[in-house]
Scaffold this motif. Structure first.
Motif, short mmCIF file in Angstrom:
data_model
loop_
_atom_site.label_atom_id
_atom_site.label_comp_id
_atom_site.label_asym_id
_atom_site.label_seq_id
_atom_site.Cartn_x
_atom_site.Cartn_y
_atom_site.Cartn_z
N GLY A 54 -19.55 0.22 -57.87
CA GLY A 54 -19.71 -0.94 -56.65
C GLY A 54 -21.00 -0.73 -55.70
O GLY A 54 -21.58 0.62 -56.73
N GLU A 55 -20.99 -0.80 -54.46
CA GLU A 55 -21.59 -0.48 -53.32
C GLU A 55 -21.97 1.15 -52.94
O GLU A 55 -22.81 2.48 -53.25
CB GLU A 55 -22.24 -1.39 -52.19
CG GLU A 55 -23.61 -0.80 -51.80
CD GLU A 55 -23.88 -2.04 -49.62
OE1 GLU A 55 -24.11 -2.77 -50.86
OE2 GLU A 55 -22.36 -1.71 -49.51
N GLN A 56 -21.37 1.19 -52.08
CA GLN A 56 -20.95 2.58 -51.54
C GLN A 56 -19.14 3.07 -51.00
O GLN A 56 -19.03 1.61 -50.58
CB GLN A 56 -21.50 2.72 -50.38
CG GLN A 56 -21.62 1.56 -49.66
CD GLN A 56 -21.61 2.31 -48.01
OE1 GLN A 56 -22.61 3.11 -48.11
NE2 GLN A 56 -22.23 0.57 -46.87
N PRO A 57 -18.63 3.61 -51.05
CA PRO A 57 -17.27 4.18 -50.24
C PRO A 57 -17.85 2.65 -48.82
O PRO A 57 -17.87 3.55 -48.24
CB PRO A 57 -17.07 5.22 -50.29
CG PRO A 57 -18.34 5.73 -50.25
CD PRO A 57 -19.31 4.85 -51.31
N GLY A 58 -16.58 1.94 -48.48
CA GLY A 58 -15.59 2.02 -46.83
C GLY A 58 -15.14 3.07 -46.68
O GLY A 58 -14.97 3.90 -46.76
N GLU A 78 -11.98 4.54 -47.88
CA GLU A 78 -13.25 4.94 -49.38
C GLU A 78 -13.34 6.69 -48.74
O GLU A 78 -12.05 7.50 -49.25
CB GLU A 78 -13.71 4.38 -50.39
CG GLU A 78 -13.12 3.43 -50.71
CD GLU A 78 -13.06 1.81 -50.36
OE1 GLU A 78 -11.98 0.87 -50.47
OE2 GLU A 78 -13.02 1.87 -49.02
N PRO A 99 -12.42 5.55 -54.78
CA PRO A 99 -13.38 4.17 -54.23
C PRO A 99 -12.39 3.16 -54.43
O PRO A 99 -11.13 3.35 -55.47
CB PRO A 99 -14.38 4.64 -55.50
CG PRO A 99 -13.64 5.55 -56.70
CD PRO A 99 -12.45 6.30 -55.90
N PHE A 100 -12.86 2.31 -54.08
CA PHE A 100 -12.38 1.00 -54.66
C PHE A 100 -10.45 0.82 -53.38
O PHE A 100 -9.70 0.53 -54.62
CB PHE A 100 -12.34 -0.17 -55.44
CG PHE A 100 -13.86 -0.30 -54.94
CD1 PHE A 100 -13.66 -1.32 -55.22
CD2 PHE A 100 -14.97 0.46 -56.13
CE1 PHE A 100 -15.10 -2.16 -55.10
CE2 PHE A 100 -15.99 -0.57 -56.22
CZ PHE A 100 -15.98 -1.18 -55.80
N ALA A 113 -11.81 -4.34 -49.92
CA ALA A 113 -12.36 -4.97 -51.39
C ALA A 113 -11.80 -4.12 -52.29
O ALA A 113 -11.42 -4.84 -53.75
CB ALA A 113 -13.68 -4.64 -51.58
N ASN A 134 -19.16 4.11 -57.06
CA ASN A 134 -20.32 3.89 -56.51
C ASN A 134 -21.75 3.92 -56.61
O ASN A 134 -21.90 5.56 -56.92
CB ASN A 134 -20.19 3.93 -55.15
CG ASN A 134 -18.43 3.08 -54.81
OD1 ASN A 134 -18.36 2.05 -54.94
ND2 ASN A 134 -17.57 3.74 -54.29
N HIS A 165 -20.01 -8.63 -56.23
CA HIS A 165 -18.83 -7.45 -55.57
C HIS A 165 -17.43 -8.22 -55.04
O HIS A 165 -17.77 -9.62 -54.14
CB HIS A 165 -19.80 -6.90 -54.33
CG HIS A 165 -19.00 -5.31 -54.23
ND1 HIS A 165 -18.41 -5.39 -53.36
CD2 HIS A 165 -19.23 -4.31 -54.50
CE1 HIS A 165 -17.81 -3.88 -52.78
NE2 HIS A 165 -18.81 -3.56 -53.84
N1 URA Z 1 -16.72 -1.23 -51.30
C1 URA Z 1 -17.81 -0.46 -52.22
O1 URA Z 1 -18.77 -0.99 -52.94
N2 URA Z 1 -16.96 1.31 -52.70
C2 URA Z 1 -15.86 1.04 -52.26
O2 URA Z 1 -15.56 2.07 -52.96
C3 URA Z 1 -15.71 0.08 -51.71
C4 URA Z 1 -15.86 -1.24 -51.29
#
Ligand code: URA
Length: 485
Positions: A325-329, A332, A338-339, A343, A365, A447
């Motif tokens: 993915g991109e990065q934790p929100g 997270e 993660p995730f 999302a 991520n 995404h």
């Molecule tokens: N979006 C992401 O890309 N990663 C996550 O872990 C949560 C949201």
């Protein structure tokens, strides 16, 4: 009979030049023998190099295969590769996709063996620090199964760019002076340093990450074959730890949970190490669990300073698929996984519909810390910039090197940037299988947050269905990740 002698036995350009001459002279595979300078064959004549070589092209997949297989130690590899080339040019242009073909199958097995050896070298090579008149230098001794020294050089240069190091092997040496790479002759093992202070640190670290409840000697030996043990400082601990595992597990089960102890020897060593200014590149993790511990104190970019914690990837050590993915929100960041936020819920739903068991895949991520802008009580997500992605790529690369997945699913453009180093438009790449360095195959898709943001309900439903289709294609390609019916 014709004879070809390879002077640099792993060189693809040299092999290409030889086979061009052979093809030009229409010399069939059965009429040629290949040897190396060490095993130079005195019989047979050199192929006539004066024939006009007809222009021909070969599939990229052949070139990639040949590049890796040339590093195999089997002297038959040149002849096998030439036979495959001959058949590709004369019998079947589509041969590279006929996986049941015995010759292709054999070469793929050889390719796999070389890749595995490369992976083991990056995971099990241990540097020891020495001081000489010119300063600090790190030296490692490694005994590769195949001729992978040249192929491994790029990895070690990238990873330890600012250190002066040498890798000594029975096949030759690599010497890096932070600027230039030098190749040297083979040296006896006795010339490698045998002990140093880092060794003790590494042993304490290894012992502290060892979980007796999860010990599986069979798997341990599969992951870290015994042939590598003799050059690993921590290997001397393994038999004792396995023997003690049963007792320790029993004790763990019998003991009521308590607050974590603060002063275990391993903790102290690790904290001291992380508190020092030692560059992160000096850390060498051989397992995902160890890598996760290292990432926990990542300071490679400023994002760590406002985030709650590093959110590392999660999933089986040998997952066939890695989702990036991109990065934790926000959620997270707080939960450390993660995730798991909105999302993540959409992702879970789509996996479920595609029949994928999340427990069978690894989810991570591109960037491991939450980047946000505080607005009142809220923390608003901010896209990581190119430098943050680049800095964090170090962790992603290590995760992929350890897991060695068959497929990587890039969820969105940031994941793609982390994987291929370029900005791309997902809409243009979607639906394609991309093979990048090291034979890593990537499937780009959107995404899940993109789906959440779509304002129009019909568009959202259509895009969601398309996303599920992408995941279904992955599940079809890799039935081992399918949810049990
Ligand atoms: N979006 C992401 O890309 N990663 C996550 O872990 C949560 C949201």
């Amino acid at each position: 009979m014709y004879r070809v002698t390879m002077r640099n036995e792993t060189s693809l350009p040299e092999f290409r030049d030889h086979v061009r001459v052979l093809i030009g002279a229409r010399i069939k595979p059965a009429a040629v023998t290949f040897s190396t300078t060490e095993s130079a064959d005195l019989f047979g004549e050199a192929p006539p190099a004066d024939r006009k070589v007809p222009a021909f092209t070969v599939p990229g997949a052949y070139v990639e295969l040949a590049q890796t297989v040339l590093c195999h130690r089997d002297p038959a590899r040149f002849a096998l590769l030439y036979e495959l080339l001959w058949r590709l040019l004369h019998d079947d242009r589509k041969l590279m996709s006929i996986h049941s073909d015995p010759l292709l199958h054999k070469l793929r097995q050889m390719e796999k063996s070389v890749r595995r050896d490369l992976h083991k070298m990056t995971a099990f090579l241990r540097f020891r620090k020495v001081e000489d008149e010119t300063g600090e230098r790190y030296i490692a001794w490694f005994e590769p199964q195949h001729l992978i020294l040249g192929a491994a050089a790029a990895f070690f240069i990238k990873r330890f760019a600012n250190m002066r190091w040498s890798i000594l092997t029975p096949d030759g040496t690599l010497n890096w002076d932070t600027n230039e790479l030098g190749y040297g002759p083979a040296v006896p093992k006795a010339q490698a340093p045998q002990d140093d202070a880092m060794e003790d640190w590494w042993k304490s670290y290894y012992a502290s990450t060892f979980n007796p409840a999860r010990v599986n000697p069979e798997m341990m030996r599969g992951e870290m074959p015994k042939r590598y043990w003799k050059n690993l400082p921590e290997a001397s601990l393994i038999p004792g730890m396995i023997a003690a595992a049963r007792t320790r597990t029993g004790a763990m089960l019998d003991t009521a949970p308590t607050a974590p102890r603060q002063n275990k020897a391993g903790d102290i060593v690790m904290r001291e190490f992380f508190a020092s200014d030692a560059p992160q590149e000096n850390l060498v993790a051989g397992t995902l669990a160890a890598l996760r511990v290292e990432a926990g104190s990542c300071r490679r970019c400023p994002l760590y300073s406002q985030a709650t914690q590093t959110v590392f990837g999660e999933g089986p050590e040998r997952a066939p698929v890695v989702f990036v993915g991109e990065q934790p929100g926000d959620q997270e960041d707080l939960g450390g996984k993660p995730f798991i936020g909105p999302a993540g819920q959409m992702f879970d739903r789509a996996l479920e519909e595609a029949g994928v068991d999340r427990a069978m895949v690894y989810v991570t991520n591109a960037v491991k810390h939450f980047k946000f802008e505080p607005r009142g009580k809220r923390r608003i997500h901010q896209k990581p910039n190119a430098s943050e992605v680049e800095h964090c790529h170090w962790w992603l690369e290590r995760e992929l090197a350890l897991i060695q997945p068959k497929l990587v699913v890039a969820l969105g453009a940031t994941a793609m940037k982390a994987l291929i180093g370029k900005d791309v438009r997902i809409t243009e790449m979607r639906g394609r299988l991309l093979t990048i360095r090291d034979g890593l195959t990537i499937v780009p898709t959107v995404h899940p947050s993109y789906l959440l943001r779509l304002p129009d309900a019909a568009a959202k439903a259509a895009e969601y269905a398309h996303f599920v289709e992408d995941l279904t294609a992955v599940a079809r390609y890799l039935p081992e990740i399918a949810k049990a019916a």
